[in-house]
Design a protein around this motif. Structure first.
Motif, mmCIF file in Angstrom:
data_model
loop_
_atom_site.group_PDB
_atom_site.id
_atom_site.type_symbol
_atom_site.label_atom_id
_atom_site.label_comp_id
_atom_site.label_asym_id
_atom_site.label_seq_id
_atom_site.Cartn_x
_atom_site.Cartn_y
_atom_site.Cartn_z
ATOM 1 N N ILE A 9 1.026 -1.164 -0.047
ATOM 2 C CA ILE A 9 -0.048 0.075 -0.063
ATOM 3 C C ILE A 9 0.936 1.285 -0.191
ATOM 4 C CG2 ILE A 9 -1.759 1.246 1.356
ATOM 5 C CD1 ILE A 9 -2.754 -1.206 2.258
ATOM 6 N N ILE A 10 1.915 1.384 0.912
ATOM 7 C CA ILE A 10 2.885 2.270 0.990
ATOM 8 C C ILE A 10 3.604 2.706 -0.418
ATOM 9 C CG2 ILE A 10 4.951 3.067 1.867
ATOM 10 C CD1 ILE A 10 4.286 1.919 4.369
ATOM 11 N N LEU A 11 4.049 1.560 -1.193
ATOM 12 C CA LEU A 11 4.729 1.593 -2.475
ATOM 13 C C LEU A 11 3.602 2.004 -3.450
ATOM 14 C CD1 LEU A 11 6.772 -1.567 -2.560
ATOM 15 C CD2 LEU A 11 7.729 0.979 -2.282
ATOM 16 N N LEU A 12 2.419 1.774 -3.298
ATOM 17 C CA LEU A 12 1.139 2.301 -4.101
ATOM 18 C C LEU A 12 1.013 3.741 -4.290
ATOM 19 C CD1 LEU A 12 -0.707 1.283 -6.364
ATOM 20 C CD2 LEU A 12 -2.380 0.878 -4.712
ATOM 21 N N ILE A 13 0.667 4.214 -2.892
ATOM 22 C CA ILE A 13 0.361 5.632 -2.736
ATOM 23 C C ILE A 13 1.263 6.610 -2.526
ATOM 24 C CG2 ILE A 13 -1.869 4.533 -1.662
ATOM 25 C CD1 ILE A 13 -0.793 5.340 1.099
ATOM 26 N N THR A 14 2.623 6.279 -2.142
ATOM 27 C CA THR A 14 3.581 7.197 -1.930
ATOM 28 C C THR A 14 3.898 8.252 -2.946
ATOM 29 O OG1 THR A 14 4.740 5.948 -0.304
ATOM 30 C CG2 THR A 14 5.968 7.603 -1.496
ATOM 31 N N PRO A 15 3.768 7.923 -4.400
ATOM 32 C CA PRO A 15 3.917 8.636 -5.453
ATOM 33 C C PRO A 15 2.787 9.864 -5.423
ATOM 34 C CG PRO A 15 4.236 6.444 -6.224
ATOM 35 C CD PRO A 15 3.991 6.309 -4.627
ATOM 36 N N LEU A 16 1.615 9.341 -5.133
ATOM 37 C CA LEU A 16 0.618 10.274 -5.042
ATOM 38 C C LEU A 16 0.637 11.157 -4.010
ATOM 39 C CD1 LEU A 16 -2.169 7.652 -6.035
ATOM 40 C CD2 LEU A 16 -1.219 9.235 -7.310
ATOM 41 N N LEU A 17 1.060 10.643 -2.860
ATOM 42 C CA LEU A 17 1.201 11.632 -1.507
ATOM 43 C C LEU A 17 2.404 12.488 -1.413
ATOM 44 C CD1 LEU A 17 -0.024 9.051 1.094
ATOM 45 C CD2 LEU A 17 -1.356 10.741 0.221
ATOM 46 N N LEU A 90 -0.277 11.673 7.916
ATOM 47 C CA LEU A 90 0.271 11.022 6.857
ATOM 48 C C LEU A 90 1.784 10.753 7.260
ATOM 49 C CD1 LEU A 90 -1.141 13.054 3.781
ATOM 50 C CD2 LEU A 90 -1.590 10.901 4.615
ATOM 51 N N PRO A 91 2.461 11.673 8.132
ATOM 52 C CA PRO A 91 3.737 11.142 8.405
ATOM 53 C C PRO A 91 4.104 9.947 9.120
ATOM 54 C CG PRO A 91 3.560 13.362 8.956
ATOM 55 C CD PRO A 91 1.998 12.944 8.688
ATOM 56 N N GLU A 92 2.821 9.249 9.630
ATOM 57 C CA GLU A 92 2.814 7.918 10.228
ATOM 58 C C GLU A 92 3.090 6.811 9.287
ATOM 59 O OE1 GLU A 92 -0.462 7.293 12.652
ATOM 60 O OE2 GLU A 92 -0.429 9.418 13.375
ATOM 61 N N LEU A 93 3.266 7.142 8.018
ATOM 62 C CA LEU A 93 3.383 6.213 6.986
ATOM 63 C C LEU A 93 5.019 5.833 7.209
ATOM 64 C CD1 LEU A 93 1.636 7.555 3.900
ATOM 65 C CD2 LEU A 93 0.892 5.505 5.059
ATOM 66 N N TRP A 94 5.775 6.823 7.770
ATOM 67 C CA TRP A 94 7.234 6.528 8.055
ATOM 68 C C TRP A 94 7.195 5.360 8.923
ATOM 69 C CZ3 TRP A 94 11.755 6.328 6.471
ATOM 70 C CH2 TRP A 94 12.841 6.180 7.441
ATOM 71 N N ASN A 95 6.298 5.576 10.071
ATOM 72 C CA ASN A 95 6.325 4.710 11.124
ATOM 73 C C ASN A 95 5.857 2.993 10.535
ATOM 74 O OD1 ASN A 95 5.040 7.259 12.953
ATOM 75 N ND2 ASN A 95 6.895 5.703 13.704
ATOM 76 N N VAL A 96 4.891 2.980 9.825
ATOM 77 C CA VAL A 96 4.623 1.849 8.882
ATOM 78 C C VAL A 96 5.655 1.459 8.162
ATOM 79 C CG1 VAL A 96 2.984 0.631 7.403
ATOM 80 C CG2 VAL A 96 2.040 2.553 8.980
ATOM 81 N N LEU A 97 6.387 2.176 7.473
ATOM 82 C CA LEU A 97 7.647 1.659 6.755
ATOM 83 C C LEU A 97 8.587 0.954 7.578
ATOM 84 C CD1 LEU A 97 8.535 1.545 3.838
ATOM 85 C CD2 LEU A 97 9.813 3.673 4.318
ATOM 86 N N LYS A 98 8.773 1.539 8.764
ATOM 87 C CA LYS A 98 9.993 1.194 9.711
ATOM 88 C C LYS A 98 9.437 -0.136 10.406
ATOM 89 C CE LYS A 98 11.792 3.841 12.722
ATOM 90 N NZ LYS A 98 11.791 4.845 13.836
#
Length: 197
Positions: A9-17, A90-98
């Motif tokens: 999901i992160i790889l999919l939405i990151t370019p948009l975000l 939205l910055p919590e996506l970094w926490n998901v990535l980690k």
């Protein structure tokens, strides 16, 4: 499996975000100054503490007594907009990535709440915390703490790919209609003070 889905999901939405993240960062910097991000210790899986990252929504200036003002006084109109639209998350996506968080799971609360939970309530930490969760789509900050914890534990016992998908879709609807953002009479949500004895 869930970790793989989170990363996909992160790889999919990151370019948009990325443009959204850059724009919000710039506006926070202009309106609130530095720091742009709010970083706070939160308990995660098995009560392990991690540093959660969000966009800052409040002023940090002290009042005459050199004490911090209330959340209602510190929360700016732009901050209210960020919270209402959940852009501050939205910055919590970094926490998901980690790997500290998942897309879906019980919201990570304050570390000082840990000794206040009952054994049953503490089961919310049997899974990774999430950016959104079952309690968020069933009342968010508009429901009492006890009900919120029951919903969190229900999620722990019933989590599945299809439930996560349902929660994500319900989250999109909740964000669009800005439902349950604040508890009645509160800027966000009143503090959890423990269970009635």
């Amino acid at each position: 499996m869930k970790r793989l889905i989170d990363l996909s999901i992160i790889l999919l939405i990151t370019p948009l975000l990325i443009p959204v993240l850059l724009l919000v960062s710039l506006i926070v910097w202009v309106k609130l100054g530095k720091p742009v991000f709010f970083i706070q210790d939160r308990p995660g899986f098995n009560n392990k503490v991690f540093k959660m990252v969000k966009f800052r929504t409040m002023r940090v200036s002290p009042n005459e007594e050199s004490l911090l003002l209330s959340d209602a006084d510190r929360l700016t109109s732009f901050g209210r907009f960020l919270r209402a639209t959940s852009l501050d998350e939205l910055p919590e996506l970094w926490n998901v990535l980690k790997g500290d968080m998942s897309i879906v799971g019980p919201r990570p609360l304050l570390v000082e709440y840990l000794p206040l939970y009952s054994d049953e309530q503490n089961r919310r930490h049997d899974v990774k915390p999430g950016i959104t969760g079952w309690a968020q789509v069933n009342g968010r900050n508009g429901i009492p703490w006890e009900e919120k914890f029951k919903l969190d534990v229900w999620y722990v016992d019933n989590q599945s790919f299809w439930l996560d998908l349902k929660i994500i879709l319900m989250t999109i609807k909740k964000v669009l209609f800005r439902d349950g953002i604040s508890a009645k009479g509160e800027a966000t949500m009143g503090a959890f003070t423990g269970n009635d004895k």
